[in-house]
Design a protein around this motif. Structure first.
Motif, PDB file in Angstrom:
ATOM      1  N   ALA A  51       0.843  -1.207   0.000  1.00 30.37           N
ATOM      2  CA  ALA A  51       0.000   0.000   0.000  1.00 30.37           C
ATOM      3  C   ALA A  51       0.877   1.255   0.000  1.00 30.37           C
ATOM      4  CB  ALA A  51      -0.922  -0.015   1.208  1.00 30.37           C
ATOM      5  N   ASP A  52       1.883   1.303   0.867  1.00 28.63           N
ATOM      6  CA  ASP A  52       2.718   2.519   0.972  1.00 28.63           C
ATOM      7  C   ASP A  52       3.464   2.794  -0.331  1.00 28.63           C
ATOM      8  OD1 ASP A  52       1.903   3.049   3.495  1.00 28.63           O
ATOM      9  OD2 ASP A  52       3.718   2.310   4.501  1.00 28.63           O
ATOM     10  N   THR A  53       3.995   1.738  -0.957  1.00 25.04           N
ATOM     11  CA  THR A  53       4.756   1.946  -2.201  1.00 25.04           C
ATOM     12  C   THR A  53       3.825   2.451  -3.297  1.00 25.04           C
ATOM     13  OG1 THR A  53       6.132   0.082  -1.537  1.00 25.04           O
ATOM     14  CG2 THR A  53       6.438   0.892  -3.780  1.00 25.04           C
ATOM     15  N   MET A  54       2.624   1.899  -3.328  1.00 24.93           N
ATOM     16  CA  MET A  54       1.673   2.345  -4.350  1.00 24.93           C
ATOM     17  C   MET A  54       1.262   3.781  -4.134  1.00 24.93           C
ATOM     18  SD  MET A  54      -1.017  -0.192  -6.004  1.00 24.93           S
ATOM     19  CE  MET A  54      -1.630   0.796  -7.320  1.00 24.93           C
ATOM     20  N   LEU A  55       0.959   4.131  -2.897  1.00 24.35           N
ATOM     21  CA  LEU A  55       0.527   5.509  -2.598  1.00 24.35           C
ATOM     22  C   LEU A  55       1.653   6.483  -2.921  1.00 24.35           C
ATOM     23  CD1 LEU A  55      -1.319   4.782   0.767  1.00 24.35           C
ATOM     24  CD2 LEU A  55      -2.399   5.532  -1.374  1.00 24.35           C
ATOM     25  N   ALA A  56       2.893   6.096  -2.583  1.00 25.77           N
ATOM     26  CA  ALA A  56       4.041   6.981  -2.826  1.00 25.77           C
ATOM     27  C   ALA A  56       4.272   7.197  -4.320  1.00 25.77           C
ATOM     28  CB  ALA A  56       5.294   6.392  -2.181  1.00 25.77           C
ATOM     29  N   SER A  57       3.881   6.193  -5.140  1.00 21.18           N
ATOM     30  CA  SER A  57       4.106   6.358  -6.579  1.00 21.18           C
ATOM     31  C   SER A  57       2.848   6.865  -7.291  1.00 21.18           C
ATOM     32  CB  SER A  57       4.620   5.040  -7.188  1.00 21.18           C
ATOM     33  OG  SER A  57       3.732   3.995  -6.885  1.00 21.18           O
ATOM     34  N   GLY A  58       1.855   7.294  -6.508  1.00 20.66           N
ATOM     35  CA  GLY A  58       0.660   7.927  -7.095  1.00 20.66           C
ATOM     36  C   GLY A  58      -0.448   6.969  -7.480  1.00 20.66           C
ATOM     37  N   GLY A  59      -0.412   5.727  -7.001  1.00 26.17           N
ATOM     38  CA  GLY A  59      -1.438   4.734  -7.352  1.00 26.17           C
ATOM     39  C   GLY A  59      -2.677   4.850  -6.470  1.00 26.17           C
ATOM     40  N   LYS A  60      -3.761   4.206  -6.929  1.00 29.59           N
ATOM     41  CA  LYS A  60      -5.025   4.206  -6.167  1.00 29.59           C
ATOM     42  C   LYS A  60      -5.122   2.922  -5.344  1.00 29.59           C
ATOM     43  CE  LYS A  60     -10.001   4.444  -6.722  1.00 29.59           C
ATOM     44  NZ  LYS A  60     -11.144   4.557  -7.625  1.00 29.59           N
ATOM     45  N   VAL A  61      -5.333   3.064  -4.039  1.00 33.19           N
ATOM     46  CA  VAL A  61      -5.367   1.903  -3.144  1.00 33.19           C
ATOM     47  C   VAL A  61      -6.685   1.858  -2.360  1.00 33.19           C
ATOM     48  CG1 VAL A  61      -4.194   0.671  -1.295  1.00 33.19           C
ATOM     49  CG2 VAL A  61      -2.866   2.088  -2.873  1.00 33.19           C
ATOM     50  N   ILE A  62      -7.391   0.724  -2.489  1.00 32.28           N
ATOM     51  CA  ILE A  62      -8.681   0.543  -1.826  1.00 32.28           C
ATOM     52  C   ILE A  62      -8.532  -0.554  -0.774  1.00 32.28           C
ATOM     53  CG2 ILE A  62     -11.111  -0.085  -2.213  1.00 32.28           C
ATOM     54  CD1 ILE A  62     -10.360   0.647  -5.281  1.00 32.28           C
ATOM     55  N   GLY A  63      -8.845  -0.241   0.472  1.00 31.60           N
ATOM     56  CA  GLY A  63      -8.771  -1.226   1.548  1.00 31.60           C
ATOM     57  C   GLY A  63     -10.164  -1.740   1.894  1.00 31.60           C
TER      58      GLY A  63
END
Ligand code: AMP
Length: 197
Positions: A51-63
């Protein structure tokens, strides 16, 4: 077309750095290819790295997380979207509804439970979605041998065994996911009822 991918993975980091490294690589691959992530919503283990790597690279993360786990303070508070559900079954159903395909990275009971639930749903024709396993460091080798044994002993049909797409390379695994053809369950259930299997 895979627009949203559900990832099942460990609430632990695993031994060494290879597993976390692979979670990071997957996150970068998803962001680069504009694929959204659905996952368990936790802020621990491989799930957090992903999740953190995706958020840092601008990705969309749904939990997607059950109330009980949020109350135990393992929820990630910085996600693009968070769905709080009543329990584990509702969580698995919503994760499946929101996603076009599934991938499992190394993990333990939680990961295996989620993986086998979607495999069973595919086998019964409840869903028709591609399912992949990232076999980092041969982590899943003995599980795959167990499945081969189930085929050998005629508990598992070869076409259902082959529903599980395996690779240690994301590029190749995504190619397999994108070209996956669902197994038609009705025929299998009819033959099972007729006692031909
Ligand atoms: P495990 O493989 O047993 O570490 O469990 C990881 C998987 O189960 C994840 O894909 C989650 O959806 C779920 N899970 C297990 N433990 C937790 C936790 N503490 N917080 C959130 N999800 C969890």
């Amino acid at each position: 077309m895979i627009k949203t991918l559900c990832v099942f993975c460990g609430s632990s980091m695993g031994k060494g750095t290879a597993y976390a490294g692979s979670a990071e690589k997957l996150a970068e691959y998803l962001t680069f290819n504009n694929i959204n992530l659905v996952y368990g919503g936790a802020n621990v283990g491989l799930m957090r790295i992903l999740a953190d790597t995706m958020l840092a690279s601008g990705g969309k993360v749904i939990g997607v997380m059950p109330k009980s786990l949020v109350e135990r303070e393992v929820a990630h508070t910085g996600l693009t979207e968070m769905h709080i559900v009543e329990g584990m079954q509702e969580r698995k159903a919503l994760m499946a509804d929101l996603s076009d395909a599934f991938i499992a990275l190394p993990g333990a009971y939680g990961t295996l439970d989620e993986l086998f639930e979607v495999l069973t749903w595919n086998q019964l024709g409840i869903i028709h979605k591609p399912i992949g396993l990232v076999n980092i460091n041969g982590f899943f080798n003995s599980l795959l041998l167990m499945l081969d044994q189930a085929v050998e002993e005629k508990f598992l049909r070869p076409e259902h065994r082959n529903m599980l797409l395996v690779d240690d390379d994301f590029e190749r695994l995504f190619h397999k996911l994108k070209t996956y053809r669902p197994v038609i369950a009705e025929k299998w259930i009819e033959r099972l009822k007729e006692g031909k299997i």
